[in-house]
Design a protein around this motif. Sequence first.
Motif, PDB file in Angstrom:
ATOM      1  N   ILE A   8     -13.871 -60.479 -38.835  1.00 14.29           N
ATOM      2  CA  ILE A   8     -14.228 -59.944 -40.158  1.00 14.29           C
ATOM      3  C   ILE A   8     -13.733 -60.827 -41.303  1.00 14.29           C
ATOM      4  O   ILE A   8     -12.676 -61.465 -41.203  1.00 14.29           O
ATOM      5  CB  ILE A   8     -13.704 -58.488 -40.287  1.00 14.29           C
ATOM      6  N   LYS A   9     -14.516 -60.838 -42.373  1.00 15.17           N
ATOM      7  CA  LYS A   9     -14.187 -61.642 -43.554  1.00 15.17           C
ATOM      8  C   LYS A   9     -13.106 -60.943 -44.381  1.00 15.17           C
ATOM      9  O   LYS A   9     -12.996 -59.724 -44.342  1.00 15.17           O
ATOM     10  CB  LYS A   9     -15.434 -61.785 -44.443  1.00 15.17           C
ATOM     11  N   PRO A  10     -12.361 -61.697 -45.180  1.00 14.73           N
ATOM     12  CA  PRO A  10     -11.440 -61.065 -46.140  1.00 14.73           C
ATOM     13  C   PRO A  10     -12.207 -60.234 -47.168  1.00 14.73           C
ATOM     14  O   PRO A  10     -13.385 -60.502 -47.426  1.00 14.73           O
ATOM     15  CB  PRO A  10     -10.755 -62.259 -46.822  1.00 14.73           C
ATOM     16  N   THR A  14     -17.627 -64.515 -34.560  1.00 17.61           N
ATOM     17  CA  THR A  14     -18.825 -63.695 -34.838  1.00 17.61           C
ATOM     18  C   THR A  14     -19.297 -63.873 -36.275  1.00 17.61           C
ATOM     19  O   THR A  14     -20.364 -63.377 -36.640  1.00 17.61           O
ATOM     20  CB  THR A  14     -18.563 -62.199 -34.572  1.00 17.61           C
ATOM     21  N   ASP A  15     -18.503 -64.559 -37.101  1.00 17.36           N
ATOM     22  CA  ASP A  15     -18.914 -64.830 -38.484  1.00 17.36           C
ATOM     23  C   ASP A  15     -19.826 -66.058 -38.575  1.00 17.36           C
ATOM     24  O   ASP A  15     -20.413 -66.308 -39.624  1.00 17.36           O
ATOM     25  CB  ASP A  15     -17.667 -65.008 -39.362  1.00 17.36           C
ATOM     26  N   ALA A  16     -19.937 -66.819 -37.509  1.00 19.91           N
ATOM     27  CA  ALA A  16     -20.910 -67.915 -37.497  1.00 19.91           C
ATOM     28  C   ALA A  16     -22.202 -67.366 -36.883  1.00 19.91           C
ATOM     29  O   ALA A  16     -22.657 -67.804 -35.821  1.00 19.91           O
ATOM     30  CB  ALA A  16     -20.371 -69.109 -36.708  1.00 19.91           C
ATOM     31  N   THR A  19     -23.244 -71.929 -44.454  1.00 20.55           N
ATOM     32  CA  THR A  19     -21.806 -72.234 -44.360  1.00 20.55           C
ATOM     33  C   THR A  19     -21.113 -72.282 -45.724  1.00 20.55           C
ATOM     34  O   THR A  19     -21.685 -72.750 -46.719  1.00 20.55           O
ATOM     35  CB  THR A  19     -21.563 -73.619 -43.703  1.00 20.55           C
ATOM     36  N   GLY A  20     -19.865 -71.808 -45.741  1.00 23.12           N
ATOM     37  CA  GLY A  20     -19.017 -72.019 -46.911  1.00 23.12           C
ATOM     38  C   GLY A  20     -18.722 -73.511 -47.071  1.00 23.12           C
ATOM     39  O   GLY A  20     -18.500 -74.002 -48.182  1.00 23.12           O
ATOM     40  N   ALA A  21     -18.745 -74.228 -45.954  1.00 25.28           N
ATOM     41  CA  ALA A  21     -18.396 -75.657 -45.983  1.00 25.28           C
ATOM     42  C   ALA A  21     -19.350 -76.468 -46.858  1.00 25.28           C
ATOM     43  O   ALA A  21     -18.944 -77.450 -47.485  1.00 25.28           O
ATOM     44  CB  ALA A  21     -18.383 -76.209 -44.559  1.00 25.28           C
TER      45      ALA A  21
END
Length: 490
Positions: free
Chosen positions: A265-267, A335-337, A366-368
């Motif tokens: 899970i994401k923040p 699982t966030d990818a 992507t955040g990247a």
Amino acid sequence: MTAPVKPDFILTNLDNLALQTGKIAVLVDGVAPRTRAVKRLDRLTRGAVLRVMRSDAFGKLKVGEAIELAYPSGLAADALLVVRLPRRADQDQARKAGGVIGRALGKDGCLVIADGHPRTAEVAFGLTLRAYDFANHKTGDKKDLGPVTFMVSAPEVVAAGFADLAALAEGVFFTRDLVNEPSNVLTTFEFAERLAALRDLGLEVEVLDEEQLSHLGMRLLLGVGQGSESPSKVVVMQWKGGVDDAPPLALVGKGVVFDTGGISIKPAAGMEDMTMDMGGAGVVAGVMRALALRKARANVVGLVGIVENMPDGRAQRPGDVVRSMKGDTVEVINTDAEGRLVLADVLWYAQERFNPAGIIDLATLTGAVIVALGHENTGVFSNDDDLCNAFLKAAAAEGEGAWRMPMGQAYDDKLKSRIADMMNVGGREGGAVTAAQFLKRFIKEGLPWIHLDIAGTALVKADLPLSPKGATGWGVLALNRLIRDKFEAK
Ligand code: BES
Ligand code: MN
Ligand code: ZN
């Protein structure tokens, strides 16, 4: 969305300018040539217009910028915008000038004195794009925008030149509305329904449900959605405007209606932005709408994977191994990818079913890519220099930032898994590139492919010249132009 602005074009008539309400905008070349319109406005305002044009501030204006005279005496108008736009201004400058007028537009509308400006249609386009407002969920005073009228020397000619641009604006608005919509409204059902409504424009639209997806073997896509109460869907939109049986261009979009990250899970901070994680699918939908509205002479198929990534007792776990529709197995480390998992199956399906001439995917992947390029450029990844260069050219011509990124074996190596054919992540470093390498594994040898990572460009937090903050619709213009220039029968 509030009703979009639809400019009218009428023959120039300076007789009743003094009585005109709302706003007036006048396009002026520079200080020197005093057109009839400038002279008339200057007389009515007792010299205010020429004082503006001779001021230092006006001298420092960039092309496409304006000075606004508020509540000018001698005019019934609330404001007079003196817009610096020389006749030799380019398309970008003309759109920006329109954007300046569109930003200032209020409920009483605007009269634009364009006279014989050769780029009037582009000014109208910029105005329309910038005047967009997402007010679906504002109660109380709706600030519906007033009528916009352009005074020109040849109304039919300008109106004809504007027709395709109006179709394009409709496509952009469709994308923006979808991307701005919160996830409790734009559920997987609602998204599929809004796409099915495109049938009215002559598109063939199919909505594949979980049972059909399961038969097709789209386990990667279904795995992402299995923790959600909203069932996963794939929507296929076909526009057959080209030569019969000519292989289509395929557009594939990531349509994650909300991305919590799943069990990985994401923040909490900023998670609300993940309502835009269907941005790729939104752009595909906007392009399809624009193509249908302008009756493009091309075969294009749009496919979107619509899922919601939720944590749940049935959700996919980190470490799960899942077999793709292609047959390769993936170890789901994170699982966030999830976007790449959705795209992998839809990309494969698109190739198997349509044998396309080329394939372009769009995803807030992507955040990247935001770390690498900020919000100014989409990350462009490709296996084909010709298609890629044609796309970059189209994006530049439309003023949509796009920057090609590297790919290569060394990045691909990072996806190696101990127990499956690949992992779904390749580590933090070069994260946008390893994501692209993952997708490339699902592209058949020799098929021209572009992957567009729009995580930074789909939604912005500050106003842009041609869009208010929020969803931008980035990519609709560039893809429409690429299709027009490369895939359309002349
Ligand atoms: N939807 C996100 C990417 C994203 C981030 C889009 C910010 C828009 C703004 C994507 O599904 C995601 O979570 N990517 C991860 C990948 C990582 C787990 C390898 C990321 O970028 O952190
Ligand atoms: Mn994610
Ligand atoms: Zn995502």
